[in-house]
Motif scaffolding. Sequence first.
Motif, mmCIF file in Angstrom:
data_model
loop_
_atom_site.group_PDB
_atom_site.id
_atom_site.type_symbol
_atom_site.label_atom_id
_atom_site.label_comp_id
_atom_site.label_asym_id
_atom_site.label_seq_id
_atom_site.Cartn_x
_atom_site.Cartn_y
_atom_site.Cartn_z
ATOM 1 N N PRO A 181 1.074 -1.168 0.261
ATOM 2 C CA PRO A 181 0.147 0.145 0.164
ATOM 3 C C PRO A 181 0.784 1.944 -0.087
ATOM 4 O O PRO A 181 0.793 2.260 -0.503
ATOM 5 N N ALA A 185 1.557 3.913 -2.796
ATOM 6 C CA ALA A 185 1.244 5.483 -1.948
ATOM 7 C C ALA A 185 1.602 6.031 -2.950
ATOM 8 O O ALA A 185 1.825 7.392 -3.388
ATOM 9 N N LEU A 197 -9.385 9.413 -0.828
ATOM 10 C CA LEU A 197 -10.105 7.863 -0.406
ATOM 11 C C LEU A 197 -9.495 6.481 -0.857
ATOM 12 O O LEU A 197 -9.855 5.492 -0.191
ATOM 13 N N TRP A 199 -6.964 5.417 -2.284
ATOM 14 C CA TRP A 199 -5.934 4.726 -1.602
ATOM 15 C C TRP A 199 -5.789 4.238 0.125
ATOM 16 O O TRP A 199 -5.861 3.016 0.288
ATOM 17 N N VAL A 200 -7.086 4.473 0.726
ATOM 18 C CA VAL A 200 -6.732 3.946 1.731
ATOM 19 C C VAL A 200 -8.511 2.961 2.222
ATOM 20 O O VAL A 200 -8.243 1.706 2.476
ATOM 21 N N GLY A 201 -9.563 3.106 1.297
ATOM 22 C CA GLY A 201 -10.397 1.994 0.763
ATOM 23 C C GLY A 201 -10.111 1.027 -0.153
ATOM 24 O O GLY A 201 -10.178 -0.113 0.110
ATOM 25 N N TYR A 203 -6.390 0.376 -1.592
ATOM 26 C CA TYR A 203 -5.159 -0.192 -1.482
ATOM 27 C C TYR A 203 -4.492 -0.261 -0.336
ATOM 28 O O TYR A 203 -3.906 -1.495 -0.416
ATOM 29 N N LEU A 204 -5.266 0.316 0.742
ATOM 30 C CA LEU A 204 -4.770 0.030 2.107
ATOM 31 C C LEU A 204 -5.284 -1.387 2.627
ATOM 32 O O LEU A 204 -5.067 -2.379 3.685
ATOM 33 N N VAL A 205 -6.679 -1.023 2.389
ATOM 34 C CA VAL A 205 -8.072 -1.779 3.192
ATOM 35 C C VAL A 205 -8.149 -3.151 1.959
ATOM 36 O O VAL A 205 -8.360 -4.149 1.924
#
Length: 418
Positions: A181, A185, A197, A199-201, A203-205
């Motif tokens: 992730p 980024a 958002l 990236w958070v929703g 790539y990260l989660v």
Amino acid sequence: MTADLVYVVAGAALLLAVVLPALLDRYAISAPMVLVAVGLAIGFTPLPDGLPLDPQENRATIEHVTELVVIVALMGVGLAIDRPLELRRRASWGRWSTTWRLLGIAMPLGIGAIALLGWAMGASVAVALLLGAALAPTDPVLASDVQVAGPQTGDHEVDESDELRFTLTSEAGLNDGLAFPFVYAAILLATEGALGLEWVGWYLVGKVVIGVAAGILVGRVLAYVAFRSSSRSLRVAERGESLLALAALVSAYGVGEIAGGYGFLSVFVCAMTFRSAERSHDYQAAMHEVAERLERLLTLFVLLVLGIALSRGLLEALDWRGVVIGVALIFLVRPVTGLIALSPMARREQPPLDRGQRWAAAFFGVRGIGSIYYLAYAAGEADELAADWLWSTVAFTVVLSVFVHGVLASPVMRRIDA
């Protein structure tokens, strides 16, 4: 001529992979150290003329070769861990407490520290973040001297009892995928200039969840086929056909990537899921041996080529900034962030690490093939992330880790074991 040279280099790496482990067993010298040194020596001769060593011209080849090495290592690591992780049992999660602390505290702090250091030295935000992300994961490929030896099998309760080796092994198995992730980024900053958002929703989660789910699915299907299929011809465990390990790693990686998840996580979780089925069966050890041997051969080949590239211009762009970052990561950033994560005040793991084990777990954050893969991947996504300085800095840090950790691993682990 180039193809012939590749065969010669591959043959030399295979030969050294066969003989070095036994030769170096009594000394504080690791096989990766020897391969890099041999590669350096070969690089000063006319022999490597014509080899595809330039990372800018051969980025795609470097990406795919290092990708293969990492997924093979992840399969071996997942099969080697004896301690179960049962998703519905809180107590089972608690026995992985040291792993979660290194992943949730030490790795983000390490990424932030290296990114901040790179930015302070003049790198752009995207380049600095990529440097932190690429150098964040500890490497399951080069850390064999401080990891668990392999799966225990037989008629007894199977569980991992060496807390230090378990911690380092499980961390290396999981953080290769969890660094992705932050690589994304850096790519988004370089290409779009900002993070949102998405990236958070996603790539990260999202991609983490999909990668884990794909690994569980493939692992359960293959375990059912190997151990419990109604067709005798499909129960490969009864025949001891250990090449299923290769089918498992490529299938898990492919399914995870096609589904949109992180394939590295899929491979490790697949291996863990397969390991949880028939834990005492000797077939587990046979599969691990296949993955381990293939990993050793591929790793030493890559390290030999890396050594050759070092003496053929890979470090030409290295400056004092790259040296400071590499030295700071090995001797300051990783040890400090590791100690913070494993500090006695925050520690609740069972069984606990003693003081010497905490220091060893904090220090032995081996960097290696995964860092090269992440850099090659990001370089293919954005021109800004393909700078020669990045290649030189990452290569220097990997080689520094190979020698520093290679020299200290055996004596430190022997003392802690005693």
